[in-house]
Design a protein around this motif. Structure first.
Motif, PDB file in Angstrom:
ATOM      1  N   ALA A  72       0.830  -1.204   0.000  1.00  0.00           N
ATOM      2  CA  ALA A  72       0.000   0.000   0.000  1.00  0.00           C
ATOM      3  C   ALA A  72       0.869   1.262   0.000  1.00  0.00           C
ATOM      4  CB  ALA A  72      -0.928  -0.006   1.210  1.00  0.00           C
ATOM      5  N   LEU A  88       2.243   1.818  -3.460  1.00  0.00           N
ATOM      6  CA  LEU A  88       1.194   2.371  -4.314  1.00  0.00           C
ATOM      7  C   LEU A  88       1.101   3.887  -4.130  1.00  0.00           C
ATOM      8  CD1 LEU A  88      -1.259   2.388  -6.143  1.00  0.00           C
ATOM      9  CD2 LEU A  88      -2.650   1.624  -4.204  1.00  0.00           C
ATOM     10  N   ASP A 110      -3.441  -3.506  -4.959  1.00  0.00           N
ATOM     11  CA  ASP A 110      -2.459  -2.442  -4.720  1.00  0.00           C
ATOM     12  C   ASP A 110      -1.218  -2.633  -5.598  1.00  0.00           C
ATOM     13  OD1 ASP A 110      -4.116  -1.282  -2.883  1.00  0.00           O
ATOM     14  OD2 ASP A 110      -3.025  -1.984  -1.118  1.00  0.00           O
TER      15      ASP A 110
END
Length: 356
Positions: free
Chosen positions: A113, A116, A152
């Motif tokens: 995450a 990302l 993600d």
């Protein structure tokens, strides 16, 4: 933070804790930073000086410490380009890469995450691409058991793919089987399908990418289905992908594409595509799918009738042939209406500009 009057004192207290030598104090401070920056852009600015000590926490070797730090950094980077850049400049990529390979699933998912978020910043992309992280993202896309981690990693790879220099590394990491797998399971009009196609399309500019798609069971079919069921953006990605394949080697890919029943969706897109680009690409692909295409750079709408008639004669399957013929009839009607409008416009021009 409760009031402007207390902001400075609270920030100073948090900064003191996050820089301390005491592990529990640092973890407590990181959790507080995460809480304060979750939805507040002002707090992201006020606490931006915590980035360097948080990056140091990532290197501690303690899972609890690393998890608190990665979550705090994640919130600091959301919707704040300067913080994204400073997180990378502070050296976060090396410990994040380590976390991506962690056996701790929570750490791996949080690290994905975070990547990302960092890849959403254009200034970070060259550094991230050169860090060696792309094969790890493809591995997570392929093997992660957590669906959100897969999504993600897909989004991060798509972000990086907008940098042309990243494409050879992405395609050589073999993400296409995983992209096809996702396309088979998600809604055809979903944002996930759109990101899959946005990533897949440029990869088909490489022979390795085209080989991977055709070798994957149902690979070409998964793209063809999007022509009928995808959103307008997805349909455009799909037709561009198929056109890239056919243009690269028409003899090799023409039958591969035709046998998956591409004609109905392609006909509809050539008539009802929401953008000039999608309609143009659909017509160009129809031209290439014809048995003996004439050497023309542009295909006029009226000429499509003959092209499609030639293809429809070779369509197998009653349902698809029937739909293709129905679409052909509509195409003829559209072409006639376009011709009539053109004649009316010419007549109007002649009336308004009589010869002397």
């Amino acid at each position: 933070m409760e009031s402007p009057r207390n902001e400075s004192t609270e920030v100073d207290s948090i900064m003191e804790q996050v820089r301390s030598d005491e592990g529990e104090s640092r973890i407590k401070a990181a959790k507080e930073i995460r809480r304060l920056t979750k939805t507040c852009s002002i707090n992201r600015r006020l606490l931006s000086n915590a980035i360097e000590p948080l990056v140091e926490m990532l290197k501690s070797g303690r899972d609890e410490c690393a998890e608190a730090a990665i979550l705090a950094l994640l919130n600091l980077g959301v919707k704040d380009e300067r913080n994204k850049i400073n997180i990378v400049k502070a050296g976060a990529l090396v410990p994040i890469i380590d976390l991506l390979q962690s056996e701790n699933q929570n750490l791996q998912e949080n690290a994905t995450a975070a990547i990302l978020t960092l890849t959403a910043c254009s200034a970070n992309k060259p550094t991230i691409c050169s860090s060696g992280i792309i094969p790890l993202l493809v591995s997570i896309l392929s093997h992660a058991t957590n669906h959100q981690a897969k999504i993600d990693s897909l989004m991060a790879l798509h972000n990086l793919s907008t940098l042309p220099d990243s494409l050879p590394t992405i395609v050589s990491s073999n993400p296409i089987p995983s992209l096809v797998s996702l396309l088979k399971t998600v809604r055809k009009s979903s944002k996930t399908a759109e990101k899959c196609m946005a990533l897949l399309e440029p990869l088909l500019g490489f022979e390795q990418g085209r080989n991977a798609l055709t070798a994957e069971p149902g690979g070409v079919l998964s793209v063809v289905e999007l022509l009928e069921e995808g959103s307008p953006a997805i349909k455009e990605f799909a037709v561009c992908a198929l056109l890239t394949m056919c243009e690269s080697d028409r003899e090799r890919y023409r039958e591969v594409i035709l046998k998956e029943g591409v004609i109905p969706g392609l006909l509809e897109l050539s008539i009802k595509g929401t953008t000039a680009k999608s309609r143009s690409k659909a017509r160009a692909l129809l031209h290439l799918l014809r048995k003996s295409p004439c050497p023309r750079h542009e295909v006029e709408p009226a000429a499509l009738e003959n092209i499609v008639s030639d293809i429809v004669l070779r369509v197998d399957g009653g349902d698809r042939a029937g739909k293709a013929k129905k679409m052909l009839a509509e195409m003829v009607q559209v072409s006639m209406e376009q011709s009539l409008r053109h004649m009316q416009q010419r007549a109007l021009m002649c009336t308004s500009n009589p010869s002397k």
